[in-house]
Design a protein around this motif. Structure first.
Motif, PDB file in Angstrom:
ATOM      1  N   UNK A   1      38.481 -54.262   9.138  1.00 54.14           N
ATOM      2  CA  UNK A   1      39.751 -54.172   9.855  1.00 54.14           C
ATOM      3  C   UNK A   1      40.881 -53.945   8.852  1.00 54.14           C
ATOM      4  N   UNK A   2      41.798 -53.023   9.179  1.00 55.77           N
ATOM      5  CA  UNK A   2      42.787 -52.543   8.215  1.00 55.77           C
ATOM      6  C   UNK A   2      43.783 -53.622   7.789  1.00 55.77           C
ATOM      7  N   UNK A   3      44.227 -54.459   8.701  1.00 58.16           N
ATOM      8  CA  UNK A   3      45.221 -55.467   8.322  1.00 58.16           C
ATOM      9  C   UNK A   3      44.682 -56.381   7.233  1.00 58.16           C
ATOM     10  N   UNK A   4      43.433 -56.786   7.372  1.00 56.32           N
ATOM     11  CA  UNK A   4      42.821 -57.660   6.366  1.00 56.32           C
ATOM     12  C   UNK A   4      42.746 -56.952   5.019  1.00 56.32           C
ATOM     13  N   UNK A   5      42.375 -55.673   5.039  1.00 53.00           N
ATOM     14  CA  UNK A   5      42.287 -54.904   3.798  1.00 53.00           C
ATOM     15  C   UNK A   5      43.656 -54.801   3.127  1.00 53.00           C
TER      16      UNK A   5
ATOM     17  N   UNK B   1      46.141 -55.682  14.706  1.00 56.81           N
ATOM     18  CA  UNK B   1      44.812 -55.314  14.231  1.00 56.81           C
ATOM     19  C   UNK B   1      44.621 -53.807  14.357  1.00 56.81           C
ATOM     20  N   UNK B   2      44.028 -53.220  13.350  1.00 59.09           N
ATOM     21  CA  UNK B   2      43.764 -51.781  13.344  1.00 59.09           C
ATOM     22  C   UNK B   2      42.304 -51.580  12.986  1.00 59.09           C
ATOM     23  N   UNK B   3      41.539 -51.088  13.944  1.00 61.61           N
ATOM     24  CA  UNK B   3      40.123 -50.811  13.704  1.00 61.61           C
ATOM     25  C   UNK B   3      39.878 -49.334  13.931  1.00 61.61           C
ATOM     26  N   UNK B   4      39.341 -48.683  12.915  1.00 58.83           N
ATOM     27  CA  UNK B   4      39.028 -47.269  13.012  1.00 58.83           C
ATOM     28  C   UNK B   4      37.646 -47.093  13.623  1.00 58.83           C
ATOM     29  N   UNK B   5      37.351 -45.879  14.144  1.00 57.81           N
ATOM     30  CA  UNK B   5      36.011 -45.636  14.675  1.00 57.81           C
ATOM     31  C   UNK B   5      34.953 -45.964  13.634  1.00 57.81           C
ATOM     32  N   UNK B   6      33.982 -46.749  14.013  1.00 60.02           N
ATOM     33  CA  UNK B   6      32.974 -47.225  13.058  1.00 60.02           C
ATOM     34  C   UNK B   6      31.829 -46.239  12.939  1.00 60.02           C
ATOM     35  N   UNK B   7      31.543 -45.826  11.711  1.00 62.04           N
ATOM     36  CA  UNK B   7      30.349 -45.025  11.456  1.00 62.04           C
ATOM     37  C   UNK B   7      29.147 -45.958  11.389  1.00 62.04           C
ATOM     38  N   UNK B   8      27.920 -45.456  11.656  1.00 62.03           N
ATOM     39  CA  UNK B   8      26.743 -46.327  11.689  1.00 62.03           C
ATOM     40  C   UNK B   8      26.472 -47.058  10.383  1.00 62.03           C
TER      41      UNK B   8
ATOM     42  N   UNK C   1      42.202 -46.800  18.995  1.00 61.40           N
ATOM     43  CA  UNK C   1      43.469 -47.487  19.038  1.00 61.40           C
ATOM     44  C   UNK C   1      43.316 -48.966  18.742  1.00 61.40           C
ATOM     45  N   UNK C   2      44.375 -49.537  18.240  1.00 64.66           N
ATOM     46  CA  UNK C   2      44.417 -50.970  18.046  1.00 64.66           C
ATOM     47  C   UNK C   2      44.480 -51.657  19.399  1.00 64.66           C
TER      48      UNK C   2
END
Length: 408
Positions: free
Chosen positions: A72-76, A186-193, A403-404
């Motif tokens: 998750x981007x915010x944590x990063x 929170x910002x989550x990008x599409x997850x690759x496998x 989207x978040x």
């Protein structure tokens, strides 16, 4: 409009962190004499404080982007800013060159993680038609560092000592970390496998051409910009105050170029904006010998240089992000890596040109720089005609990122 209300207050927040990192990157050149004197080192040895930072950033940006792409981007962002703050505090406390170099490596690691993650977060929170502008706001923080952060940090070092500059940056990084933790959704990008899927777009020839383009024009620009004091010496008559004003002109127009590049990318697409910016930058560099003899022409050249140089960044980042949104952090990290590799390589090659160019060495800086920018334009045009390989899964290549949960 989905995402618009979320991105408006968030992107300026992310830009402040980029401002701190941009200041840290470029202010070192202004404090090197004080560092060398206080640590009893030669100026050449102290130069590694800047070079090692850029090299570390270039190496770690894609590595950290790959390792953290699924987080998750915010944590990063909070982790990266914390590492950045700790690294600057360690730099301020360093009592020897070796300790300072180690602290700069730590600082560069935080910076390498932050900038791509911030750009990806801004793009993910923005509506598609505003994505270029959102990225431009974040990149505007880097541009603003040349306008305000670097002059102020240099003045602070001259007045209170170089450690004060690093303490200021440590404090700014800590404040940004708290602000991001409290203010960013929170910002989550599409997850690759998995890692292999996230690395797949790296093999896309469009990615390679984009990254090589960045490396070429950044090397060409910094081949001359690193030694801008010598380039503009006839116009400034060796007056540091006049040079500072010319750099201020550069910084003001660099911010404008970033904003204009983002807006133009949203309106016209990345290809024409990048092509126009690179052609303009090459023209500025090749005519530098004509612009360095008077203050008026030097002002015009620095203004045009700032606009064209920074207008290149939004279309480059936009293009990479839309190739594979799921791998956006990694691809943007590669672009950041190419940017800092170009800064380091440009300074190195510029030094060689000055050493072996004789009395014409200064004039040749712009000419060699323009040639590299022209090579970057050729690479860009070739890459823009390249189609995605049919066998490559570019991480669910839909340009619409997830989207978040905070988005309406």
């Amino acid at each position: 409009m989905p995402g618009t209300r979320a991105v408006l207050p968030v992107t300026p927040l992310l830009a402040v962190g980029a401002f701190a990192i941009g200041t840290d990157t470029f202010v070192v050149a202004g404090v090197l004499p004080e560092v060398a004197r206080d640590l009893d080192a030669s100026l050449a040895d102290a130069g590694w404080v800047s070079t090692l930072f850029a090299l570390t950033y270039a190496v770690l940006a894609p590595v950290l982007g790959a390792l953290t792409g699924r987080l998750e981007r915010r944590r990063v962002l909070v982790v990266s800013l914390t590492v950045f703050a700790v690294g600057n505090a360690a730099s301020a406390l360093a009592d020897g060159l070796g300790t300072l170099l180690a602290a700069r490596v730590l600082t560069a690691a935080g910076a390498a993680l932050y900038v791509p993650a911030a750009s990806a977060s801004a793009a993910a929170l923005a509506a598609p038609e505003r994505r270029g502008r959102a990225m431009a706001v974040v990149l505007g923080g880097l541009s603003a560092a040349t306008l305000a952060g670097v002059p102020f940090g240099t003045w602070l070092a001259a007045d209170l000592g170089w450690a004060a500059t690093f303490w200021l940056l440590a404090g700014l990084g800590a404040v940004c970390a708290v602000a991001v933790a409290l203010g960013l959704p929170e910002v989550r990008l599409p997850a690759a496998p998995g890692l292999a899927a996230r690395l797949a777009p790296v093999r896309d020839p469009r990615v390679l051409s984009t990254v090589l383009t960045t490396l070429a024009f950044m090397t060409g620009g910094y081949l001359a910009l690193t030694y801008v004091g010598a380039v503009l010496a006839p116009a400034t008559d060796g007056d540091g105050g006049v040079l500072a004003l010319l750099l201020l002109v550069f910084g003001v127009f660099a911010v404008g170029g970033t904003v204009a590049g983002g807006r133009a990318t949203d309106r016209f697409g990345p290809a024409p904006v990048l092509s126009a910016a690179l052609a303009g930058l090459a023209a500025v560099l090749v005519t530098l010998p004509l612009a360095r003899d008077s203050l008026t022409t030097a002002v015009v050249a620095m203004a045009a240089w700032g606009v064209t140089a920074m207008a290149t960044q939004p279309p480059q980042q936009h293009r990479l992000f839309t190739i594979a949104p799921a791998s956006g952090p990694l691809l943007l990290s590669l672009n950041s890596s190419a940017t800092f590799a170009g800064i380091s390589l440009g300074g190195f090659l510029g030094g060689r040109v000055l050493s072996h160019g004789g009395t014409d060495g200064v004039d040749r800086l712009g000419q060699f720089g323009a040639a590299l920018v022209a090579a970057g334009l050729l690479t860009a045009l070739t890459g823009l005609r390249t189609r995605a390989p049919s066998h490559t899964d570019t991480g669910r290549t839909s340009p619409e990122p997830a989207r978040s949960p905070a988005d309406p």
